[in-house]
Design a protein around this motif. Structure first.
Motif, mmCIF file in Angstrom:
data_model
loop_
_atom_site.group_PDB
_atom_site.id
_atom_site.type_symbol
_atom_site.label_atom_id
_atom_site.label_comp_id
_atom_site.label_asym_id
_atom_site.label_seq_id
_atom_site.Cartn_x
_atom_site.Cartn_y
_atom_site.Cartn_z
ATOM 1 N N LEU A 72 40.839 48.260 37.357
ATOM 2 C CA LEU A 72 40.677 47.014 38.114
ATOM 3 C C LEU A 72 40.153 45.910 37.206
ATOM 4 O O LEU A 72 40.638 44.772 37.249
ATOM 5 C CB LEU A 72 39.731 47.231 39.297
ATOM 6 C CG LEU A 72 39.419 45.995 40.140
ATOM 7 C CD1 LEU A 72 40.696 45.391 40.726
ATOM 8 C CD2 LEU A 72 38.440 46.357 41.251
ATOM 9 N N ALA A 73 39.186 46.220 36.363
ATOM 10 C CA ALA A 73 38.632 45.217 35.457
ATOM 11 C C ALA A 73 39.692 44.717 34.476
ATOM 12 O O ALA A 73 39.783 43.513 34.206
ATOM 13 C CB ALA A 73 37.437 45.795 34.702
ATOM 14 N N ARG A 74 40.515 45.618 33.960
ATOM 15 C CA ARG A 74 41.605 45.203 33.057
ATOM 16 C C ARG A 74 42.561 44.255 33.765
ATOM 17 O O ARG A 74 43.006 43.255 33.207
ATOM 18 C CB ARG A 74 42.378 46.421 32.562
ATOM 19 C CG ARG A 74 41.686 47.203 31.518
ATOM 20 C CD ARG A 74 42.497 48.417 31.212
ATOM 21 N NE ARG A 74 42.358 48.824 29.850
ATOM 22 C CZ ARG A 74 42.781 49.979 29.400
ATOM 23 N NH1 ARG A 74 43.409 50.815 30.203
ATOM 24 N NH2 ARG A 74 42.613 50.305 28.140
ATOM 25 N N LEU A 75 42.884 44.608 34.991
ATOM 26 C CA LEU A 75 43.794 43.775 35.777
ATOM 27 C C LEU A 75 43.173 42.408 36.046
ATOM 28 O O LEU A 75 43.836 41.377 35.904
ATOM 29 C CB LEU A 75 44.124 44.486 37.093
ATOM 30 C CG LEU A 75 45.112 43.801 38.013
ATOM 31 C CD1 LEU A 75 46.456 43.645 37.317
ATOM 32 C CD2 LEU A 75 45.273 44.611 39.281
ATOM 33 N N LEU A 76 41.909 42.375 36.425
ATOM 34 C CA LEU A 76 41.235 41.105 36.675
ATOM 35 C C LEU A 76 41.200 40.243 35.421
ATOM 36 O O LEU A 76 41.418 39.026 35.481
ATOM 37 C CB LEU A 76 39.818 41.360 37.195
ATOM 38 C CG LEU A 76 39.731 41.923 38.610
ATOM 39 C CD1 LEU A 76 38.339 42.452 38.893
ATOM 40 C CD2 LEU A 76 40.137 40.875 39.631
ATOM 41 N N HIS A 77 40.957 40.868 34.280
ATOM 42 C CA HIS A 77 40.961 40.122 33.015
ATOM 43 C C HIS A 77 42.343 39.542 32.745
ATOM 44 O O HIS A 77 42.479 38.368 32.375
ATOM 45 C CB HIS A 77 40.512 41.036 31.875
ATOM 46 C CG HIS A 77 40.431 40.349 30.555
ATOM 47 N ND1 HIS A 77 40.846 40.955 29.396
ATOM 48 C CD2 HIS A 77 39.988 39.125 30.188
ATOM 49 C CE1 HIS A 77 40.667 40.130 28.381
ATOM 50 N NE2 HIS A 77 40.148 39.011 28.836
ATOM 51 N N ALA A 78 43.373 40.339 32.968
ATOM 52 C CA ALA A 78 44.742 39.867 32.754
ATOM 53 C C ALA A 78 45.108 38.741 33.720
ATOM 54 O O ALA A 78 45.913 37.867 33.379
ATOM 55 C CB ALA A 78 45.728 41.026 32.911
ATOM 56 N N GLU A 93 34.741 38.551 37.068
ATOM 57 C CA GLU A 93 34.870 39.735 37.911
ATOM 58 C C GLU A 93 35.101 40.980 37.065
ATOM 59 O O GLU A 93 34.580 42.050 37.351
ATOM 60 C CB GLU A 93 36.007 39.560 38.930
ATOM 61 C CG GLU A 93 35.719 38.517 39.993
ATOM 62 C CD GLU A 93 36.055 37.092 39.553
ATOM 63 O OE1 GLU A 93 36.424 36.896 38.369
ATOM 64 O OE2 GLU A 93 35.923 36.180 40.371
ATOM 65 N N ALA A 94 35.889 40.843 35.994
ATOM 66 C CA ALA A 94 36.135 41.979 35.098
ATOM 67 C C ALA A 94 34.835 42.432 34.449
ATOM 68 O O ALA A 94 34.540 43.632 34.403
ATOM 69 C CB ALA A 94 37.165 41.588 34.034
ATOM 70 N N ILE A 95 34.054 41.482 33.974
ATOM 71 C CA ILE A 95 32.769 41.803 33.344
ATOM 72 C C ILE A 95 31.872 42.540 34.322
ATOM 73 O O ILE A 95 31.220 43.525 33.971
ATOM 74 C CB ILE A 95 32.097 40.519 32.812
ATOM 75 C CG1 ILE A 95 32.876 39.979 31.613
ATOM 76 C CG2 ILE A 95 30.639 40.761 32.451
ATOM 77 C CD1 ILE A 95 32.486 38.580 31.185
ATOM 78 N N GLU A 96 31.858 42.077 35.559
ATOM 79 C CA GLU A 96 31.027 42.719 36.585
ATOM 80 C C GLU A 96 31.410 44.190 36.765
ATOM 81 O O GLU A 96 30.542 45.057 36.825
ATOM 82 C CB GLU A 96 31.180 41.974 37.910
ATOM 83 C CG GLU A 96 30.402 42.568 39.049
ATOM 84 C CD GLU A 96 30.649 41.831 40.357
ATOM 85 O OE1 GLU A 96 30.411 42.443 41.404
ATOM 86 O OE2 GLU A 96 31.083 40.660 40.335
ATOM 87 N N ASP A 148 37.486 55.334 36.031
ATOM 88 C CA ASP A 148 38.826 54.917 35.622
ATOM 89 C C ASP A 148 39.395 53.868 36.567
ATOM 90 O O ASP A 148 40.051 52.922 36.128
ATOM 91 C CB ASP A 148 39.764 56.121 35.535
ATOM 92 C CG ASP A 148 39.394 57.039 34.388
ATOM 93 O OD1 ASP A 148 38.744 56.576 33.434
ATOM 94 O OD2 ASP A 148 39.744 58.232 34.449
ATOM 95 N N ALA A 149 39.135 54.012 37.861
ATOM 96 C CA ALA A 149 39.620 53.029 38.826
ATOM 97 C C ALA A 149 38.967 51.669 38.568
ATOM 98 O O ALA A 149 39.637 50.631 38.588
ATOM 99 C CB ALA A 149 39.330 53.496 40.253
ATOM 100 N N ARG A 150 37.662 51.671 38.324
ATOM 101 C CA ARG A 150 36.968 50.406 38.045
ATOM 102 C C ARG A 150 37.460 49.778 36.748
ATOM 103 O O ARG A 150 37.613 48.565 36.653
ATOM 104 C CB ARG A 150 35.475 50.643 37.948
ATOM 105 C CG ARG A 150 34.821 50.345 39.242
ATOM 106 C CD ARG A 150 33.351 50.096 39.075
ATOM 107 N NE ARG A 150 32.741 50.327 40.350
ATOM 108 C CZ ARG A 150 32.709 49.419 41.323
ATOM 109 N NH1 ARG A 150 33.225 48.238 41.150
ATOM 110 N NH2 ARG A 150 32.152 49.705 42.467
ATOM 111 N N ILE A 151 37.681 50.607 35.734
ATOM 112 C CA ILE A 151 38.161 50.078 34.455
ATOM 113 C C ILE A 151 39.556 49.491 34.617
ATOM 114 O O ILE A 151 39.850 48.407 34.103
ATOM 115 C CB ILE A 151 38.113 51.161 33.363
ATOM 116 C CG1 ILE A 151 36.656 51.444 33.004
ATOM 117 C CG2 ILE A 151 38.905 50.749 32.129
ATOM 118 C CD1 ILE A 151 36.461 52.601 32.075
#
Length: 150
Positions: A56-62, A68-71, A51-54
């Motif tokens: 973070l990925a959502r935030l990076l995408h935004a 970085e989100a894809i990674e 959940d933490a990674r997801i």
């Protein structure tokens, strides 16, 4: 009395005072980019904290950092290939980047893990329609409609 060299919270000059004062007068406090804030605990995310990674990925995408989100989504899927939300969100980022075949694969993975994932059916239907496969698009849209009936 406060100790020399230390600021007392809430007094003029302290961070809390400055933030509260700015909020009172309507100004926003200065913000650091969330991507520049290192994670706690030595700078590395635990690979089992999906959940933490997801998040973070959502935030990076935004924030406009899709690579970085894809990674981060791929790290989650490497550790937990049955994590349907990670596959679905990866599909969204890939679709936004114009990588439609990879997005299709990600949505298909989300559906394979959780056939009741309505949003994945909707998004894969859009990709089928974009590719010209109207029959498959209609099939997934019907599934989406059935899953979202209340």
């Amino acid at each position: 009395l406060p100790r020399p060299g230390r600021r007392e919270e809430g007094r003029p000059g302290s961070r809390r005072f400055v933030v509260r004062t700015r909020l009172r007068v309507g100004a926003t406090p200065p913000r650091r980019s969330a991507a520049s804030v290192p994670p706690r605990g030595g700078g590395a995310l635990n690979p089992t904290h999906h959940d933490a990674r997801i998040n973070l990925a959502r935030l990076l995408h935004a924030l406009g950092q899709p690579a970085e989100a894809i990674e981060h989504y791929r790290i989650v899927l490497t550790v937990a290939p049955d994590h349907a939300p990670a596959a679905y969100n990866l599909g969204i980022v890939l679709e936004d980047e114009g990588r439609f075949q990879e997005a299709f694969t990600a949505y298909a993975q989300a559906i394979a893990v959780d056939p009741s994932y309505a949003e994945a059916h909707f998004n894969i239907a859009k990709l089928y329609e974009h590719a010209g496969d109207d029959l498959a698009a209609v099939r997934h849209l019907r599934t989406y409609r059935e899953l979202t009936k209340s």
